[in-house]
Design a protein around this motif. Structure first.
Motif, short mmCIF file in Angstrom:
data_model
loop_
_atom_site.label_atom_id
_atom_site.label_comp_id
_atom_site.label_asym_id
_atom_site.label_seq_id
_atom_site.Cartn_x
_atom_site.Cartn_y
_atom_site.Cartn_z
N ALA A 94 40.26 52.54 109.28
CA ALA A 94 41.39 53.36 109.72
C ALA A 94 41.16 53.88 111.14
O ALA A 94 40.02 54.10 111.56
N LYS A 95 42.24 54.09 111.86
CA LYS A 95 42.13 54.51 113.26
C LYS A 95 41.49 55.88 113.44
O LYS A 95 41.03 56.21 114.53
N ASP A 96 41.48 56.68 112.38
CA ASP A 96 40.84 58.00 112.48
C ASP A 96 39.45 58.01 111.86
O ASP A 96 38.82 59.05 111.70
N HIS A 97 38.95 56.81 111.52
CA HIS A 97 37.62 56.68 110.91
C HIS A 97 36.54 56.81 111.99
O HIS A 97 36.73 56.38 113.13
N ALA A 98 35.41 57.39 111.64
CA ALA A 98 34.33 57.59 112.61
C ALA A 98 33.82 56.28 113.20
O ALA A 98 33.30 56.27 114.32
N ASP A 99 33.97 55.17 112.47
CA ASP A 99 33.49 53.87 112.96
C ASP A 99 34.50 53.14 113.85
O ASP A 99 34.19 52.07 114.37
N SER A 100 35.68 53.69 114.01
CA SER A 100 36.73 53.01 114.77
C SER A 100 36.43 53.04 116.27
O SER A 100 36.25 54.11 116.86
N ASN A 101 36.39 51.87 116.88
CA ASN A 101 36.24 51.81 118.34
C ASN A 101 37.45 52.43 119.03
O ASN A 101 37.33 53.03 120.10
N SER B 19 45.88 48.65 119.85
CA SER B 19 44.91 48.77 118.76
C SER B 19 45.26 47.75 117.67
O SER B 19 46.35 47.17 117.66
N ILE B 20 44.33 47.53 116.75
CA ILE B 20 44.57 46.54 115.70
C ILE B 20 45.41 47.15 114.58
O ILE B 20 45.56 48.37 114.48
N ASN B 21 45.96 46.28 113.75
CA ASN B 21 46.63 46.71 112.52
C ASN B 21 45.54 47.01 111.50
O ASN B 21 44.85 46.10 111.03
N ASP B 22 45.36 48.29 111.18
CA ASP B 22 44.25 48.68 110.30
C ASP B 22 44.65 48.75 108.83
O ASP B 22 43.88 49.23 108.00
N SER B 23 45.84 48.25 108.51
CA SER B 23 46.31 48.34 107.12
C SER B 23 46.26 47.00 106.39
O SER B 23 46.78 46.88 105.29
N VAL B 24 45.64 46.00 107.03
CA VAL B 24 45.59 44.66 106.44
C VAL B 24 44.13 44.19 106.40
O VAL B 24 43.22 44.88 106.86
N SER B 25 43.93 42.99 105.87
CA SER B 25 42.58 42.44 105.79
C SER B 25 42.06 42.08 107.18
O SER B 25 42.82 42.01 108.15
N ALA B 26 40.76 41.84 107.27
CA ALA B 26 40.16 41.46 108.55
C ALA B 26 40.79 40.18 109.09
O ALA B 26 41.08 40.07 110.30
N ASP C 93 31.09 39.83 107.17
CA ASP C 93 29.69 39.99 106.77
C ASP C 93 28.82 40.42 107.95
O ASP C 93 27.73 39.90 108.17
N SER C 94 29.32 41.37 108.72
CA SER C 94 28.56 41.85 109.87
C SER C 94 27.19 42.35 109.41
O SER C 94 27.09 43.07 108.42
N PRO C 95 26.12 41.98 110.13
CA PRO C 95 24.78 42.44 109.73
C PRO C 95 24.58 43.94 109.97
O PRO C 95 23.60 44.50 109.50
N LYS C 96 25.48 44.57 110.71
CA LYS C 96 25.43 46.02 110.83
C LYS C 96 26.78 46.57 110.37
O LYS C 96 27.82 45.95 110.60
N PRO C 97 26.77 47.69 109.67
CA PRO C 97 28.02 48.22 109.13
C PRO C 97 28.93 48.75 110.23
O PRO C 97 28.44 49.09 111.32
N PRO C 98 30.24 48.80 109.95
CA PRO C 98 30.91 48.27 108.76
C PRO C 98 31.00 46.75 108.81
O PRO C 98 31.01 46.16 109.90
N PRO C 99 31.10 46.10 107.64
CA PRO C 99 30.99 44.64 107.60
C PRO C 99 32.21 43.89 108.12
O PRO C 99 32.08 42.76 108.60
N GLU C 100 33.39 44.51 108.04
CA GLU C 100 34.62 43.79 108.43
C GLU C 100 35.02 44.16 109.85
O GLU C 100 35.19 45.33 110.18
N ARG C 101 35.21 43.12 110.68
CA ARG C 101 35.53 43.33 112.10
C ARG C 101 36.43 42.21 112.60
O ARG C 101 36.51 41.14 111.99
#
Length: 267
Positions: free
Chosen positions: A86-93, A114-121, A187-195
């Motif tokens: 999500a765009k308000d998530h701490a991991d969001s670039n 920004s990306i569409n954060d409501s769908v799959s990677a 399957d990112s080797p560092k979290p979060p896995p989906e990018r």
């Protein structure tokens, strides 16, 4: 200290700084120069950024004179990679860039892609590529003369200790992608896995690519990326950043540059 690699077929420059504040100021000067040149030539400036510590190094842009001389209304902002959160998530670039820079300068909100954060990677990658293709059609983003890829005015990248850039990780299948502009990682080797991430052909089609690296934890990766280490060492993703017709600049502090061979430091 700025060093150019004139004998290398890649137009590469190393800018090594003793003080972090000097690096920040040099990076701000560099961005301002490319922004101005792009606006003068095309009427717009297309910039793609990564997240992580890179955003914190852009803080000089909030200070005078940059905050006054930059034509922020002509900026179009993209992400070279993004975490599918999500765009308000701490991991969001996006959140990192918004909080650290974009909310504090008069960039037009509709120009921040920004990306569409409501769908799959996978869907987010497809959506993001569609957005870029529309902006290529209207020439907000240029097109490469040597491929069908978009030609961003500037792509800013960080570097991981493992040598990854954007979300292109060592030995990952995404490194081999040549057809699409934006691919996805689950399957990112560092979290979060989906990018989602720009592919190498897109990065290497940019007019300008800057890799910004600080700290001794990245020194080995800098060495493997820049020095001629021979076949006994793995080819890390950062070494695959080789702009076809554009210019590559490495911004390094002394710690990040501490393992570079002397041969790489010869003008």
């Amino acid at each position: 200290m700025a060093l150019s690699d004139g004998d290398n077929k890649i137009r590469r420059e190393l800018r090594i700084h003793e003080r972090l504040d000097d690096l920040r100021a040099d990076l701000a000067d560099y961005i301002a120069e490319i922004s101005d040149a792009s606006v003068q030539a095309r009427g717009v400036f297309s910039i793609a950024i990564s997240g992580g510590s890179l955003i914190g190094l852009l803080g000089k842009l909030l200070e005078a004179p940059y905050n006054k001389i930059m034509d922020w209304s002509k900026w179009y902002v993209f992400w070279a990679d993004e975490r599918v959160v999500a765009k308000d998530h701490a991991d969001s670039n996006y959140k990192l860039a918004r909080d650290g820079l974009l909310s504090k300068v008069p960039v037009i909100s509709s120009h921040v892609n920004s990306i569409n954060d409501s769908v799959s990677a996978e869907e987010a990658a497809d959506d993001y590529e569609f957005v870029i293709r529309q902006l290529v059609k209207t020439r907000v983003v240029s097109v490469s003369e040597v491929s069908d890829c978009p030609k961003f005015d500037l792509i800013l990248l960080g570097l991981g200790p493992d040598g990854h850039v954007a979300s292109l990780f060592p030995n990952h299948s995404a490194l081999n992608e040549r057809e699409v502009w934006v691919t996805f990682v689950t399957d990112s080797p560092k979290p979060p896995p989906e990018r989602i991430t720009f592919t190498l052909p897109v990065i290497n089609s940019a007019s300008n690519v800057a890799v910004v690296v600080t700290g001794d934890s990245k020194a080995e990766a800098v060495h493997l990326a820049i020095d001629d280490v021979g076949p006994d060492y793995p080819v890390i993703p950062a070494k695959m950043v080789q702009p076809a017709t554009g210019k590559l600049v490495w911004f390094l502090d002394n710690l990040a540059a501490s393992k570079l061979d002397d041969s790489s430091l010869i003008k």
